[in-house]
Design an enzyme around this catalytic site. Structure first.
Site, PDB file in Angstrom:
ATOM      1  N   ASP A  95     -33.049  17.657  14.019  1.00 53.72           N
ATOM      2  CA  ASP A  95     -32.834  18.733  14.772  1.00 53.72           C
ATOM      3  C   ASP A  95     -33.695  19.105  14.344  1.00 53.72           C
ATOM      4  OD1 ASP A  95     -31.402  19.808  12.552  1.00 53.72           O
ATOM      5  OD2 ASP A  95     -29.567  19.700  13.184  1.00 53.72           O
ATOM      6  N   ASP A 273     -24.413  12.562  18.908  1.00 54.99           N
ATOM      7  CA  ASP A 273     -24.315  12.729  16.979  1.00 54.99           C
ATOM      8  C   ASP A 273     -22.612  13.747  16.824  1.00 54.99           C
ATOM      9  OD1 ASP A 273     -24.847  15.766  16.059  1.00 54.99           O
ATOM     10  OD2 ASP A 273     -25.894  15.600  18.219  1.00 54.99           O
ATOM     11  N   CYS A 311      -9.170  -3.397  12.985  1.00 58.45           N
ATOM     12  CA  CYS A 311     -10.607  -3.056  13.212  1.00 58.45           C
ATOM     13  C   CYS A 311     -10.792  -4.062  11.809  1.00 58.45           C
ATOM     14  CB  CYS A 311     -10.405  -1.780  12.041  1.00 58.45           C
ATOM     15  SG  CYS A 311     -12.046  -0.837  11.527  1.00 58.45           S
ATOM     16  N   CYS A 313     -13.796  -3.404  10.259  1.00 54.08           N
ATOM     17  CA  CYS A 313     -14.423  -2.772   8.864  1.00 54.08           C
ATOM     18  C   CYS A 313     -14.085  -3.064   7.611  1.00 54.08           C
ATOM     19  CB  CYS A 313     -14.187  -0.786   8.819  1.00 54.08           C
ATOM     20  SG  CYS A 313     -12.488  -0.420   8.464  1.00 54.08           S
ATOM     21  N   CYS A 316      -9.798  -1.088   6.795  1.00 55.11           N
ATOM     22  CA  CYS A 316      -9.011  -2.250   6.958  1.00 55.11           C
ATOM     23  C   CYS A 316      -8.637  -3.541   6.313  1.00 55.11           C
ATOM     24  CB  CYS A 316      -9.581  -1.971   8.725  1.00 55.11           C
ATOM     25  SG  CYS A 316      -8.944  -0.300   9.483  1.00 55.11           S
ATOM     26  N   HIS A 342     -14.132   4.262   7.921  1.00 50.91           N
ATOM     27  CA  HIS A 342     -13.453   3.853   9.219  1.00 50.91           C
ATOM     28  C   HIS A 342     -13.543   4.434  10.048  1.00 50.91           C
ATOM     29  CE1 HIS A 342     -10.429   2.496  11.674  1.00 50.91           C
ATOM     30  NE2 HIS A 342     -10.135   3.626  12.260  1.00 50.91           N
TER      31      HIS A 342
END
Length: 379
Positions: A95, A273, A311, A313, A316, A342
């Site tokens: 940015d 974002d 999920c 991830c 999980c 997660h």
């Protein structure tokens, strides 16, 4: 691979205008719609680069103001550039520091030439100008850089919004000149201009016209999620998006809930974002298909099930809700790390599913799921 980022569309949903594309950069191609995890000081808090890649991150965001303060762009360059500093091989967007001009307004003085901020590290004055932020970001070595903009303090104050928006245009004139004088995208990063205009559709349209006139590689919509309600935010998008070139990426800055993403994608936004997934993770809150839950709640104490059975991830796959609650209430840093992973996977997977639905030509299943009331909670 092109030296500077380019964009191509692969599919457009005829009913809504939702887009699936590819942003090609010197550090790889990334599919859109795209979510960028935020690595403010050169790291996504608590998450290793390989873990980011494993949950589906393809491009990261880093903060120009904070990296300019510490360690400084020349130090970053001496260490091999921002990619080496972050240990990240994929694309990076930086940015401009414009958000800090807004968020640190109590430490900031704005004039026609730029903004002077008091350092949050040691109190010394930090000067940002349209030209200097281009140079800082080029020195950092980002793939995509942002023009310095003036985000108005109150998006509903027409006079203040008009003044800030016009200043943004004048700053973009100077920033774009500096970028082109340095070789433009052919010799370095792609510059995105930022549309302002608050909650006022006519100011948004005028800003879009002024920014697009620079014929830049991409365009961002700024000054959202700064106090306006969702209806005003969507009205701003409706005013701006038809005026942005269809062959350039469109980036909605700082917006981040599942419903926000989908409503923006339906209007033609390509990139997002937000700190929401990691900030909520560090505060032990998780996004799930049933809505957002607080893992510190007593109800999870003996729950042996995964946070989200659907999920994939690491959180999980390996930990129960009861185990996560124990980690959270015990003050263990692993809780925030796992929940951040997660939440990032939840956000990234959602946009993967949205993209697949656009390509397949049927967004209805995703829309039905995300538009449930529990999924539309504010950030």
């Amino acid at each position: 691979m092109p030296r500077s980022p380019s964009f191509r569309l692969e599919a457009v949903d005829p009913a809504t205008g939702a887009r699936a594309g590819v942003l090609a950069t010197p550090h790889g191609e990334v599919p859109t719609p795209l979510f960028l995890p935020v690595g403010t000081r050169g790291t996504v808090k608590g998450i290793r680069p390989e873990e980011l890649a494993a949950v589906g991150a393809r491009m990261l965001l880093a903060n120009t103001y904070h990296l300019h303060l510490r360690p400084g762009e020349e130090v970053v360059a001496s260490l091999g550039g921002l990619h080496a500093l972050m240990g990240w091989e994929g694309p990076i967007l930086t940015d401009s520091g414009g958000y800090q001009v807004f968020s640190l307004s109590h430490l900031t003085a704005i004039d026609e030439e730029g903004a002077t901020l008091r350092s949050v590290v040691d109190g010394r004055p930090i000067r940002l100008t349209p030209e200097s932020v281009v140079l800082i970001q080029r020195t950092l070595g980002a793939d995509v850089i942002m023009a310095l903009d003036h985000c108005p303090a109150d998006p509903t104050d027409r006079r203040g919004v008009a003044e800030a928006t016009e200043r943004t245009h004048r700053w973009l004139d100077r920033g774009a000149r500096a970028w082109r004088a340095g070789g433009g995208g052919e010799a370095g990063p792609a510059l995105f201009g930022i549309v302002q205009g608050g909650v006022f559709p006519d100011l948004r349209r005028a800003s879009a016209a002024a920014v697009v006139a620079h014929d830049l590689p991409g365009y961002a919509i700024g000054g959202v999620s700064t106090g306006e309600d969702r209806a005003a935010r969507l009205a701003a998008l409706d005013a701006v998006l038809p005026l942005l070139p269809p062959d350039r990426p469109r980036y909605l800055m700082g917006v981040g809930t599942p419903l926000d993403f989908v409503e923006a994608v339906l209007r033609g936004v390509d990139m997002f974002d937000c700190v929401t997934p990691t900030r909520h993770g560090r505060n032990h809150q998780a996004f799930t298909p049933e809505g957002r839950i607080n893992l510190r709640n007593h109800r999870w104490r003996r729950d042996p099930g995964p946070l989200d059975p659907g999920c994939d991830c690491p959180c999980c796959r390996r930990f129960s809700r009861g185990a996560l609650r124990h980690l959270a209430t015990s003050g263990e840093m692993l809780a925030g790390i796992l929940l951040s992973l997660h939440n990032l996977r939840f956000f990234l997977r959602l946009l993967e599913e949205v993209r697949a639905a656009i390509v397949a030509g049927d967004l209805s299943p995703v829309l039905a799921r995300v538009r449930r009331p529990e999924m539309g909670m504010g950030s």
